[in-house]
Design a protein around this motif. Structure first.
Motif, PDB file in Angstrom:
ATOM      1  N   HIS A 147     -11.734  -3.135  -2.584  1.00 32.19           N
ATOM      2  CA  HIS A 147     -11.730  -3.987  -3.778  1.00 32.19           C
ATOM      3  C   HIS A 147     -11.040  -3.272  -4.944  1.00 32.19           C
ATOM      4  O   HIS A 147     -11.625  -3.079  -5.998  1.00 32.19           O
ATOM      5  CB  HIS A 147     -13.145  -4.382  -4.194  1.00 32.19           C
ATOM      6  N   ALA A 148      -9.818  -2.876  -4.762  1.00 27.88           N
ATOM      7  CA  ALA A 148      -9.119  -2.089  -5.779  1.00 27.88           C
ATOM      8  C   ALA A 148      -7.846  -2.779  -6.252  1.00 27.88           C
ATOM      9  O   ALA A 148      -7.270  -3.614  -5.561  1.00 27.88           O
ATOM     10  CB  ALA A 148      -8.781  -0.713  -5.226  1.00 27.88           C
ATOM     11  N   THR A 149      -7.428  -2.371  -7.439  1.00 26.23           N
ATOM     12  CA  THR A 149      -6.181  -2.837  -8.033  1.00 26.23           C
ATOM     13  C   THR A 149      -5.422  -1.629  -8.546  1.00 26.23           C
ATOM     14  O   THR A 149      -5.991  -0.766  -9.214  1.00 26.23           O
ATOM     15  CB  THR A 149      -6.451  -3.798  -9.207  1.00 26.23           C
ATOM     16  N   ALA A 150      -4.143  -1.558  -8.231  1.00 28.06           N
ATOM     17  CA  ALA A 150      -3.266  -0.523  -8.764  1.00 28.06           C
ATOM     18  C   ALA A 150      -2.308  -1.185  -9.743  1.00 28.06           C
ATOM     19  O   ALA A 150      -1.783  -2.269  -9.466  1.00 28.06           O
ATOM     20  CB  ALA A 150      -2.492   0.154  -7.649  1.00 28.06           C
TER      21      ALA A 150
ATOM     22  N   MET B 254       0.824  -1.201   0.000  1.00 23.27           N
ATOM     23  CA  MET B 254       0.000   0.000   0.000  1.00 23.27           C
ATOM     24  C   MET B 254       0.862   1.257   0.000  1.00 23.27           C
ATOM     25  O   MET B 254       0.576   2.194  -0.708  1.00 23.27           O
ATOM     26  CB  MET B 254      -0.914  -0.013   1.225  1.00 23.27           C
ATOM     27  N   ASN B 255       1.927   1.238   0.803  1.00 27.20           N
ATOM     28  CA  ASN B 255       2.803   2.394   0.897  1.00 27.20           C
ATOM     29  C   ASN B 255       3.341   2.802  -0.464  1.00 27.20           C
ATOM     30  O   ASN B 255       3.448   3.987  -0.760  1.00 27.20           O
ATOM     31  CB  ASN B 255       3.949   2.095   1.871  1.00 27.20           C
TER      32      ASN B 255
ATOM     33  N   VAL C  53       1.335  -5.105 -10.982  1.00 22.76           N
ATOM     34  CA  VAL C  53      -0.030  -5.105 -10.475  1.00 22.76           C
ATOM     35  C   VAL C  53      -0.020  -5.310  -8.958  1.00 22.76           C
ATOM     36  O   VAL C  53       0.638  -6.248  -8.468  1.00 22.76           O
ATOM     37  CB  VAL C  53      -0.872  -6.226 -11.165  1.00 22.76           C
ATOM     38  N   ILE C  54      -0.722  -4.442  -8.247  1.00 21.46           N
ATOM     39  CA  ILE C  54      -0.774  -4.491  -6.784  1.00 21.46           C
ATOM     40  C   ILE C  54      -2.241  -4.496  -6.369  1.00 21.46           C
ATOM     41  O   ILE C  54      -2.975  -3.559  -6.683  1.00 21.46           O
ATOM     42  CB  ILE C  54      -0.050  -3.282  -6.159  1.00 21.46           C
ATOM     43  N   LYS C  55      -2.642  -5.527  -5.655  1.00 23.49           N
ATOM     44  CA  LYS C  55      -4.016  -5.606  -5.126  1.00 23.49           C
ATOM     45  C   LYS C  55      -4.074  -4.849  -3.814  1.00 23.49           C
ATOM     46  O   LYS C  55      -3.218  -5.008  -2.966  1.00 23.49           O
ATOM     47  CB  LYS C  55      -4.440  -7.063  -4.903  1.00 23.49           C
TER      48      LYS C  55
ATOM     49  N   VAL D 251      -5.310   3.278 -10.662  1.00 20.01           N
ATOM     50  CA  VAL D 251      -5.938   2.636  -9.513  1.00 20.01           C
ATOM     51  C   VAL D 251      -7.419   2.530  -9.842  1.00 20.01           C
ATOM     52  O   VAL D 251      -8.076   3.546 -10.067  1.00 20.01           O
ATOM     53  CB  VAL D 251      -5.742   3.437  -8.210  1.00 20.01           C
ATOM     54  N   GLU D 252      -7.906   1.310  -9.913  1.00 17.75           N
ATOM     55  CA  GLU D 252      -9.317   1.119 -10.230  1.00 17.75           C
ATOM     56  C   GLU D 252      -9.974   0.329  -9.118  1.00 17.75           C
ATOM     57  O   GLU D 252      -9.371  -0.585  -8.559  1.00 17.75           O
ATOM     58  CB  GLU D 252      -9.480   0.399 -11.563  1.00 17.75           C
TER      59      GLU D 252
END
Length: 131
Positions: A114-117, A1-2, A128-130, A72-73
């Motif tokens: 519930h996002a993906t970056a 997240m950071n 891809v980062i969940k 980020v979606e």
């Protein structure tokens, strides 16, 4: 997240897309923070963007930094707790203190659920980062 939070802060300005009646709306944002392990954004509850996010929490953020870009979606939810607004203000005092106070009944924060970056580059595979 950071990594996501720091990337968006490095962008300075990033863009948030919402939807209303089938029409996308994109506008610049600049404040973001991490609170309780979640990515937060801030807005004024008198703006159209607030109403759009309340009606349809599916949004996207896009920003660019040093030849890479992030998307980020996901879905955002409003957090009405004072502690969340305090965290946002503490992390973005320079940019927010002239617009808001924690108890002004205007400042509101949303967090991504519930996002993906995805971080893209012309020279490497996407990361891809969940969230």
């Amino acid at each position: 997240m950071n990594k996501i939070t720091e990337y968006l802060k490095s962008c300075g300005t990033f863009y948030l897309a919402t939807e209303e009646n089938g029409q996308p709306h994109v506008r610049p944002f600049g404040a973001v923070c991490e609170f309780e392990g979640k990515l937060y954004i801030v807005t004024n509850n008198q703006k159209k963007v607030y109403q759009q996010m309340k009606a349809n929490g599916k949004v996207e953020i896009c920003g660019m930094y040093k030849g890479t870009w992030i998307r980020v979606e996901g879905e955002v939810k409003e957090d009405t707790r004072k502690e969340a607004r305090v965290a946002m203000m503490n992390d973005n005092t320079a940019s927010l203190s002239s617009m808001y106070t924690v108890d002004d009944n205007l400042m509101t924060v949303f967090y991504f659920e519930h996002a993906t970056a995805t971080i893209y580059s012309f020279h490497a595979d996407p990361e891809v980062i969940k969230l």
